[in-house]
Design a protein around this motif. Structure first.
Motif, PDB file in Angstrom:
ATOM      1  N   GLU A  83      36.149  16.404 -30.081  1.00 24.69           N
ATOM      2  CA  GLU A  83      35.205  16.728 -31.145  1.00 24.69           C
ATOM      3  C   GLU A  83      34.024  15.763 -31.155  1.00 24.69           C
ATOM      4  OE1 GLU A  83      35.007  19.294 -33.379  1.00 24.69           O
ATOM      5  OE2 GLU A  83      36.643  20.189 -32.250  1.00 24.69           O
ATOM      6  N   ILE A  84      34.305  14.481 -30.972  1.00 25.11           N
ATOM      7  CA  ILE A  84      33.226  13.492 -30.965  1.00 25.11           C
ATOM      8  C   ILE A  84      32.318  13.718 -29.770  1.00 25.11           C
ATOM      9  CG2 ILE A  84      32.693  11.038 -30.700  1.00 25.11           C
ATOM     10  CD1 ILE A  84      35.197  10.443 -32.409  1.00 25.11           C
ATOM     11  N   LYS A  85      32.902  13.977 -28.593  1.00 24.99           N
ATOM     12  CA  LYS A  85      32.089  14.244 -27.404  1.00 24.99           C
ATOM     13  C   LYS A  85      31.218  15.484 -27.617  1.00 24.99           C
ATOM     14  CE  LYS A  85      35.118  12.173 -23.928  1.00 24.99           C
ATOM     15  NZ  LYS A  85      36.035  12.441 -22.819  1.00 24.99           N
ATOM     16  N   ASN A  86      31.783  16.520 -28.224  1.00 22.99           N
ATOM     17  CA  ASN A  86      31.022  17.741 -28.509  1.00 22.99           C
ATOM     18  C   ASN A  86      29.879  17.453 -29.488  1.00 22.99           C
ATOM     19  OD1 ASN A  86      30.424  20.506 -28.336  1.00 22.99           O
ATOM     20  ND2 ASN A  86      31.668  20.941 -30.144  1.00 22.99           N
ATOM     21  N   LEU A  87      30.177  16.650 -30.510  1.00 21.19           N
ATOM     22  CA  LEU A  87      29.160  16.277 -31.490  1.00 21.19           C
ATOM     23  C   LEU A  87      28.028  15.495 -30.817  1.00 21.19           C
ATOM     24  CD1 LEU A  87      28.298  16.108 -34.489  1.00 21.19           C
ATOM     25  CD2 LEU A  87      29.657  14.024 -34.632  1.00 21.19           C
ATOM     26  N   ILE A  88      28.376  14.562 -29.950  1.00 22.35           N
ATOM     27  CA  ILE A  88      27.360  13.789 -29.232  1.00 22.35           C
ATOM     28  C   ILE A  88      26.499  14.714 -28.383  1.00 22.35           C
ATOM     29  CG2 ILE A  88      27.019  12.069 -27.398  1.00 22.35           C
ATOM     30  CD1 ILE A  88      29.539  10.629 -28.551  1.00 22.35           C
ATOM     31  N   LYS A  89      27.138  15.646 -27.697  1.00 20.83           N
ATOM     32  CA  LYS A  89      26.402  16.592 -26.854  1.00 20.83           C
ATOM     33  C   LYS A  89      25.420  17.416 -27.696  1.00 20.83           C
ATOM     34  CE  LYS A  89      27.259  20.483 -23.740  1.00 20.83           C
ATOM     35  NZ  LYS A  89      28.274  21.374 -23.188  1.00 20.83           N
ATOM     36  N   GLN A  90      25.892  17.915 -28.840  1.00 21.49           N
ATOM     37  CA  GLN A  90      25.029  18.711 -29.713  1.00 21.49           C
ATOM     38  C   GLN A  90      23.852  17.895 -30.239  1.00 21.49           C
ATOM     39  OE1 GLN A  90      27.672  20.113 -32.755  1.00 21.49           O
ATOM     40  NE2 GLN A  90      28.513  21.763 -31.498  1.00 21.49           N
ATOM     41  N   ARG A  91      24.127  16.656 -30.615  1.00 24.90           N
ATOM     42  CA  ARG A  91      23.058  15.818 -31.159  1.00 24.90           C
ATOM     43  C   ARG A  91      22.059  15.416 -30.077  1.00 24.90           C
ATOM     44  NH1 ARG A  91      26.357  12.462 -35.760  1.00 24.90           N
ATOM     45  NH2 ARG A  91      26.302  14.159 -37.267  1.00 24.90           N
ATOM     46  N   GLU A 120      16.582   9.553 -36.792  1.00 27.12           N
ATOM     47  CA  GLU A 120      17.838   9.763 -37.521  1.00 27.12           C
ATOM     48  C   GLU A 120      18.894  10.381 -36.613  1.00 27.12           C
ATOM     49  OE1 GLU A 120      17.006  12.039 -41.057  1.00 27.12           O
ATOM     50  OE2 GLU A 120      15.638  10.503 -41.827  1.00 27.12           O
ATOM     51  N   THR A 121      18.488  11.330 -35.793  1.00 25.03           N
ATOM     52  CA  THR A 121      19.424  11.976 -34.868  1.00 25.03           C
ATOM     53  C   THR A 121      19.934  10.963 -33.846  1.00 25.03           C
ATOM     54  OG1 THR A 121      18.334  14.106 -35.152  1.00 25.03           O
ATOM     55  CG2 THR A 121      19.700  13.851 -33.186  1.00 25.03           C
ATOM     56  N   ASN A 122      19.049  10.108 -33.353  1.00 24.38           N
ATOM     57  CA  ASN A 122      19.473   9.083 -32.393  1.00 24.38           C
ATOM     58  C   ASN A 122      20.435   8.082 -33.031  1.00 24.38           C
ATOM     59  OD1 ASN A 122      18.131  10.158 -30.193  1.00 24.38           O
ATOM     60  ND2 ASN A 122      16.246   9.025 -30.604  1.00 24.38           N
ATOM     61  N   GLN A 123      20.223   7.763 -34.324  1.00 24.61           N
ATOM     62  CA  GLN A 123      21.157   6.885 -35.037  1.00 24.61           C
ATOM     63  C   GLN A 123      22.527   7.554 -35.174  1.00 24.61           C
ATOM     64  OE1 GLN A 123      20.969   3.689 -36.063  1.00 24.61           O
ATOM     65  NE2 GLN A 123      19.042   3.668 -34.931  1.00 24.61           N
ATOM     66  N   LYS A 124      22.520   8.846 -35.435  1.00 22.87           N
ATOM     67  CA  LYS A 124      23.789   9.588 -35.540  1.00 22.87           C
ATOM     68  C   LYS A 124      24.506   9.602 -34.192  1.00 22.87           C
ATOM     69  CE  LYS A 124      22.355  12.567 -39.353  1.00 22.87           C
ATOM     70  NZ  LYS A 124      22.005  13.932 -39.758  1.00 22.87           N
ATOM     71  N   ILE A 125      23.759   9.738 -33.114  1.00 23.98           N
ATOM     72  CA  ILE A 125      24.358   9.702 -31.774  1.00 23.98           C
ATOM     73  C   ILE A 125      24.980   8.334 -31.537  1.00 23.98           C
ATOM     74  CG2 ILE A 125      23.846   9.708 -29.289  1.00 23.98           C
ATOM     75  CD1 ILE A 125      21.684  11.852 -29.906  1.00 23.98           C
ATOM     76  N   LYS A 126      24.260   7.290 -31.917  1.00 23.68           N
ATOM     77  CA  LYS A 126      24.772   5.929 -31.736  1.00 23.68           C
ATOM     78  C   LYS A 126      26.067   5.737 -32.530  1.00 23.68           C
ATOM     79  CE  LYS A 126      23.535   1.098 -32.423  1.00 23.68           C
ATOM     80  NZ  LYS A 126      22.599   0.166 -33.037  1.00 23.68           N
ATOM     81  N   ARG A 127      26.100   6.206 -33.794  1.00 24.81           N
ATOM     82  CA  ARG A 127      27.313   6.070 -34.614  1.00 24.81           C
ATOM     83  C   ARG A 127      28.473   6.868 -34.022  1.00 24.81           C
ATOM     84  NH1 ARG A 127      23.660   6.278 -38.942  1.00 24.81           N
ATOM     85  NH2 ARG A 127      24.096   8.452 -39.352  1.00 24.81           N
ATOM     86  N   ALA A 128      28.198   8.060 -33.509  1.00 25.12           N
ATOM     87  CA  ALA A 128      29.259   8.870 -32.893  1.00 25.12           C
ATOM     88  C   ALA A 128      29.797   8.163 -31.647  1.00 25.12           C
ATOM     89  CB  ALA A 128      28.735  10.261 -32.542  1.00 25.12           C
ATOM     90  N   ASN A 129      28.917   7.551 -30.854  1.00 18.80           N
ATOM     91  CA  ASN A 129      29.373   6.785 -29.680  1.00 18.80           C
ATOM     92  C   ASN A 129      30.232   5.601 -30.100  1.00 18.80           C
ATOM     93  OD1 ASN A 129      28.411   8.133 -27.346  1.00 18.80           O
ATOM     94  ND2 ASN A 129      26.337   7.426 -27.781  1.00 18.80           N
ATOM     95  N   GLU A 130      29.849   4.928 -31.192  1.00 19.13           N
ATOM     96  CA  GLU A 130      30.644   3.800 -31.701  1.00 19.13           C
ATOM     97  C   GLU A 130      32.015   4.278 -32.178  1.00 19.13           C
ATOM     98  OE1 GLU A 130      28.023   2.251 -34.694  1.00 19.13           O
ATOM     99  OE2 GLU A 130      26.817   1.144 -33.222  1.00 19.13           O
ATOM    100  N   GLN A 131      32.052   5.444 -32.847  1.00 20.04           N
ATOM    101  CA  GLN A 131      33.330   5.990 -33.297  1.00 20.04           C
ATOM    102  C   GLN A 131      34.213   6.352 -32.111  1.00 20.04           C
ATOM    103  OE1 GLN A 131      31.976   9.229 -35.737  1.00 20.04           O
ATOM    104  NE2 GLN A 131      31.917   7.995 -37.593  1.00 20.04           N
TER     105      GLN A 131
END
Length: 178
Positions: A83-91, A120-131
Motif C-alpha cells: 500500500e505504501i509503495k502504491n501510494l508513493i507511486k501515485q504521489r 506539499e505532494t513531495n513532502q507527502k512522498i517523503k513521509r511515505a518513504n519514511e513510513q
C-alpha cells in the motif's frame, strides 16, 4: 421461563434472537446453546467437548509472537508495504503532472499555487518513504532508535587485566564491574 413455553414458540423465539439480537455475536464466532435445566446441559454450555481446533489469535499477533516474525515479514506488513509503495507511486505521478502543469502555466498566481501543491505532494512522498523505511526497522528501533553499537575490545595500553572499552571510547568497563 423457557420451561413454560411450548416447543414451537420457543424455537421461533430462539430463531428470532439469533437473527436479530445475537446476529453479530454469532457472526463473530459465538455459539448458541439451550439450557434444559440439567447438570449435563449446563456442562455442555460451559465446557463443550473440544472436537474443534482451539481458537487462533489474530494473525498478526500469531505471526509476531508465536512465529517470531518481524513486522515487515508478516502478512499485514507485506500488505502495508504494498500500500505504501502504491501510494508513493501515485504521489510521484501526481508530482510529475503538477510539474508539467507548472511549466506550461503562464499565469503567475496559478503557477505559484501549482508549485505549492507540488511541494506539499513531495513532502507527502517523503513521509511515505519514511513510513516505508520505518516498517523495515524492528519494534525496538521504531520506538527507541537504533541499538547502540557497543563492541567490547581489549583496552590498548591498559595494565589492568580484563579492562574493556566501547568502540566510541566514551565508556569503560572492567570485568569486575560486570
Amino acid at each position: 421461563m423457557w420451561s413454560n413455553a411450548n416447543a414451537e414458540r420457543g424455537e421461533d423465539r430462539e430463531q428470532e434472537l439469533k437473527e436479530k439480537m445475537w446476529f453479530d455475536m454469532i457472526k463473530n464466532g459465538c455459539d448458541v446453546k439451550q439450557f434444559t435445566g440439567t447438570f449435563e446441559s449446563a456442562l455442555e454450555i460451559i465446557a463443550p467437548p473440544t472436537t474443534t481446533a482451539p481458537p487462533k489469535g489474530p494473525l498478526l499477533s500469531t505471526e509476531i509472537v508465536t512465529q517470531k516474525k518481524k513486522l515487515k515479514a508478516t502478512a499485514a506488513g507485506n500488505e502495508l508495504s504494498k500500500e505504501i509503495k502504491n501510494l508513493i507511486k501515485q504521489r510521484k505521478e501526481a508530482s510529475r503532472k503538477l510539474q508539467e502543469l507548472s511549466k506550461r502555466s503562464e499565469n503567475e498566481a496559478g503557477k505559484r499555487l501549482l508549485e505549492q501543491e507540488l511541494d506539499e505532494t513531495n513532502q507527502k512522498i517523503k513521509r511515505a518513504n519514511e513510513q516505508h523505511a520505518a516498517l523495515k526497522r524492528n519494534f525496538f528501533e521504531r520506538f527507541f532508535g537504533p541499538k547502540p553499537e557497543v563492541s567490547l575490545v581489549p583496552h590498548v595500553g591498559s595494565t589492568e587485566q580484563g579492562q574493556f572499552q566501547s568502540s566510541d571510547a566514551s565508556t569503560k568497563a572492567t570485568s569486575r564491574d560486570a
